[in-house]
Design a protein around this motif. Structure first.
Motif, PDB file in Angstrom:
ATOM      1  N   ASN A 196       0.852  -1.199   0.000  1.00 30.80           N
ATOM      2  CA  ASN A 196       0.000   0.000   0.000  1.00 30.80           C
ATOM      3  C   ASN A 196       0.879   1.237   0.000  1.00 30.80           C
ATOM      4  OD1 ASN A 196       0.515  -1.012   2.779  1.00 30.80           O
ATOM      5  ND2 ASN A 196      -0.452   0.923   3.384  1.00 30.80           N
ATOM      6  N   ASN A 198       1.076   5.844  -0.218  1.00 33.29           N
ATOM      7  CA  ASN A 198       0.543   7.203  -0.236  1.00 33.29           C
ATOM      8  C   ASN A 198       1.032   7.930  -1.471  1.00 33.29           C
ATOM      9  OD1 ASN A 198      -0.814   7.078   2.228  1.00 33.29           O
ATOM     10  ND2 ASN A 198       0.980   7.724   3.395  1.00 33.29           N
ATOM     11  N   GLY A 341      -4.135   7.298  -2.529  1.00 30.53           N
ATOM     12  CA  GLY A 341      -3.695   6.118  -1.799  1.00 30.53           C
ATOM     13  C   GLY A 341      -3.986   4.898  -2.651  1.00 30.53           C
ATOM     14  N   LEU A 359      -7.080   2.931  -2.672  1.00 30.73           N
ATOM     15  CA  LEU A 359      -7.298   2.399  -1.332  1.00 30.73           C
ATOM     16  C   LEU A 359      -7.909   3.493  -0.467  1.00 30.73           C
ATOM     17  CD1 LEU A 359      -6.942   0.133   0.767  1.00 30.73           C
ATOM     18  CD2 LEU A 359      -4.638   1.011   1.192  1.00 30.73           C
ATOM     19  N   GLY A 360      -9.180   3.314  -0.112  1.00 26.01           N
ATOM     20  CA  GLY A 360      -9.878   4.270   0.730  1.00 26.01           C
ATOM     21  C   GLY A 360     -10.715   5.260  -0.052  1.00 26.01           C
ATOM     22  N   GLY A 374      -8.997   7.096  -3.139  1.00 27.69           N
ATOM     23  CA  GLY A 374      -7.969   6.646  -2.229  1.00 27.69           C
ATOM     24  C   GLY A 374      -7.701   7.739  -1.201  1.00 27.69           C
ATOM     25  N   THR A 375      -7.172   7.364  -0.050  1.00 27.44           N
ATOM     26  CA  THR A 375      -6.782   8.331   0.975  1.00 27.44           C
ATOM     27  C   THR A 375      -5.350   8.026   1.410  1.00 27.44           C
ATOM     28  OG1 THR A 375      -7.355   7.097   2.996  1.00 27.44           O
ATOM     29  CG2 THR A 375      -9.156   8.209   1.835  1.00 27.44           C
ATOM     30  N   ASP A 376      -4.711   8.985   2.075  1.00 24.45           N
ATOM     31  CA  ASP A 376      -3.434   8.638   2.687  1.00 24.45           C
ATOM     32  C   ASP A 376      -3.715   7.547   3.715  1.00 24.45           C
ATOM     33  OD1 ASP A 376      -4.797  10.754   3.993  1.00 24.45           O
ATOM     34  OD2 ASP A 376      -3.053  11.187   5.218  1.00 24.45           O
ATOM     35  N   ASN A 377      -2.806   6.618   3.856  1.00 22.67           N
ATOM     36  CA  ASN A 377      -3.077   5.421   4.654  1.00 22.67           C
ATOM     37  C   ASN A 377      -1.831   5.037   5.433  1.00 22.67           C
ATOM     38  OD1 ASN A 377      -1.763   3.239   2.565  1.00 22.67           O
ATOM     39  ND2 ASN A 377      -2.929   4.786   1.456  1.00 22.67           N
ATOM     40  N   THR A 394      -6.831   3.205   6.233  1.00 22.36           N
ATOM     41  CA  THR A 394      -7.358   4.393   5.561  1.00 22.36           C
ATOM     42  C   THR A 394      -8.100   5.320   6.512  1.00 22.36           C
ATOM     43  OG1 THR A 394      -9.336   3.130   4.966  1.00 22.36           O
ATOM     44  CG2 THR A 394      -7.563   3.241   3.340  1.00 22.36           C
ATOM     45  N   LYS A 395      -8.260   6.574   6.093  1.00 23.91           N
ATOM     46  CA  LYS A 395      -8.919   7.576   6.932  1.00 23.91           C
ATOM     47  C   LYS A 395     -10.427   7.416   6.993  1.00 23.91           C
ATOM     48  CE  LYS A 395      -5.565  11.267   7.223  1.00 23.91           C
ATOM     49  NZ  LYS A 395      -5.255  12.688   7.006  1.00 23.91           N
TER      50      LYS A 395
END
Length: 456
Positions: A196, A198, A341, A359-360, A374-377, A394-395
């Motif tokens: 995974n 960012n 992400g 992702l997210g 996607g989000t920062d994870n 994920t957030k």
């Protein structure tokens, strides 16, 4: 590796993070994949991924061990993913790359006194799993106003190369918080790596430390702040990302708590034992906006302390961080096009990517018909023999199960708080379980729960 009696790990980056005028050379053994004899600690080999790091691209996560077949030959390898989105696949016995790695010329014009290394490494395979440079074409398009705002900032920054040395003008930095991060990666029995990542650039601006020594009206407390605190909280005390602003600290913390925090540290903040009691008081006065007062005796002790620090503790770099923040749009989303992400599957036998998926999600963006971004994870994946890749991180506080063959989401569950951790899986009494720590944080609600699932 129990059979070889070898421990493999990655090392951090040299200090200070963004200026290396005091540390000419490659800076071994920073930014290295290391192999040590587990019984004696003797170094067997090392492999440096970044020479003379000026971008804080330390090796953030543990490596993985597996066996792959390349050109008909089975090889035991150590696999290391990096914060700038690269994957190094090395022979466990020799430390030599299994796939070609090129050394290419990079920019060498740095700040005065700096000595950027003239070449850096580029693995030919696997290809990078995050963007390697941010161009105008990569700027956000989630709205016209967001695009115009980030373009205005982008036009003031240097961004043409991932190895561009930091400057006083300001540099758009990739690979500070991933790429690959601290939660680690997973490899299944088929030799597939799941990583995974960012995708969130940062902005770093430097400033000549000597300016503060000769600047009229600057207090001793501000000098201590710029030397010890500005790296994370910014010269303007406005903070950024996971680093809180300090402009209103006295509204949130008592003086006694501040003094204890500086001495003992807490969480991600280290202790500062080298700072004298007098200097801590000056620092507190600066942050609290109060006038500094020193007796003649205290001033004499302070001068003696500084002489001792010069010989015992270390140095002050010639250039300090003036501003260090995420590159974001006015709404707080990353200033580049999604995905922000990702989860990527890489075939280590061939070095080819099998799939990559966002992702997210940000639910509020989906309501605006903006696709999964996607989000920062912050966390990592675990893969099961049944072909499931579990990851939270994920957030949006969800944990998900992906099909290892194609990256499709098979299941998801909303945790009470975000699961910024790596799941574990185990078997008890014939049944398989998966557990995740849901602690939240990182500017999401905090908690303290472990959530267990059975895999029926």
């Amino acid at each position: 590796d129990e059979n070889r009696g070898t421990v493999y790990f990655g090392t951090g980056s040299p200090s200070s993070d963004f200026y290396g005028g005091n540390r000419e050379g490659e800076n071994l053994y920073a930014n290295c994949i290391m192999a040590l004899d587990a019984a004696t600690g003797t170094r067997k080999w090392h492999y440096q991924t970044i020479m003379h790091d000026l971008w804080d691209r330390d090796i953030s996560c543990p490596p993985n061990l597996t066996t792959i077949t390349v050109a008909g030959r089975k090889t035991d390898v150590v696999v290391q993913a990096t914060k700038d989105g690269l994957v190094y696949v090395l022979d466990r016995d020799t430390g030599e790359p299994v796939f070609p790695v090129e050394e290419r010329p990079v920019p060498v014009k740095g700040l005065p006194g700096e000595h950027p290394w003239p070449v850096q490494k580029y693995p030919v395979k696997p290809k990078p799993f995050v963007r390697q440079v941010i161009t105008e074409e990569e700027l956000t398009d989630i709205s016209e106003s967001a695009h115009q705002a980030v373009k205005a900032e982008f036009d003031t920054l240097e961004s043409r190369h991932k190895f561009l040395p930091p400057s006083e003008k300001g540099t758009l930095l990739i690979g500070y918080s991933g790429g690959a991060e601290w939660g680690g990666n997973a490899i299944d029995d088929e030799g597939i790596l799941y990583v995974n990542a960012n995708e969130e650039p940062w902005v770093v601006k430097m400033i000549d430390a000597n300016r503060f020594d000769h600047k009229k009206g600057i207090s001793e407390g501000e000098k201590h702040y710029l030397k010890n605190c500005a790296m994370c909280h910014g010269a303007d005390r406005k903070g950024g990302a996971q680093f809180p602003e300090l402009l209103q600290l006295k509204e949130r913390m008592k003086k006694e708590q501040f003094l204890k925090l500086v001495r003992s540290g807490s969480g991600r903040m280290p202790a500062f034992p080298h700072v004298s009691e007098t200097e801590v008081r000056q620092l507190l006065a600066y942050i609290w906006g109060e006038k500094e007062t020193l007796s003649v005796e205290e001033a004499e002790h302070l001068a003696q302390d500084r002489q001792q620090q010069d010989t015992v503790f270390g140095f002050r770099p010639r250039y300090l961080v003036a501003s260090w923040k995420q590159f974001k749009d006015p709404e707080g989303y990353p200033g580049i096009k999604p995905p922000w992400g990702t989860l990527t599957a890489i075939n280590l036998h061939t070095g080819d990517h099998l799939w990559q998926v966002p992702l997210g999600t940000y639910p509020e963006l989906r309501e605006r018909s903006i696709a999964t971004t996607g989000t920062d994870n912050y966390g990592g994946p675990v893969v099961t023999a049944g072909g499931l890749v579990f990851i939270a991180a994920t957030k949006d506080s969800k944990i998900r199960a992906f099909d290892s063959s194609d990256g499709k989401i098979l299941w998801e569950y909303e945790l009470p708080e975000a699961g910024f951790a790596t799941p574990v899986t185990y078997t008890a009494k014939g049944k398989q379980y998966m557990v995740i720590a849901a602690g939240g944080g990182r500017r999401t609600p905090s908690g303290g729960k472990y959530i267990a699932f059975s895999l029926d």
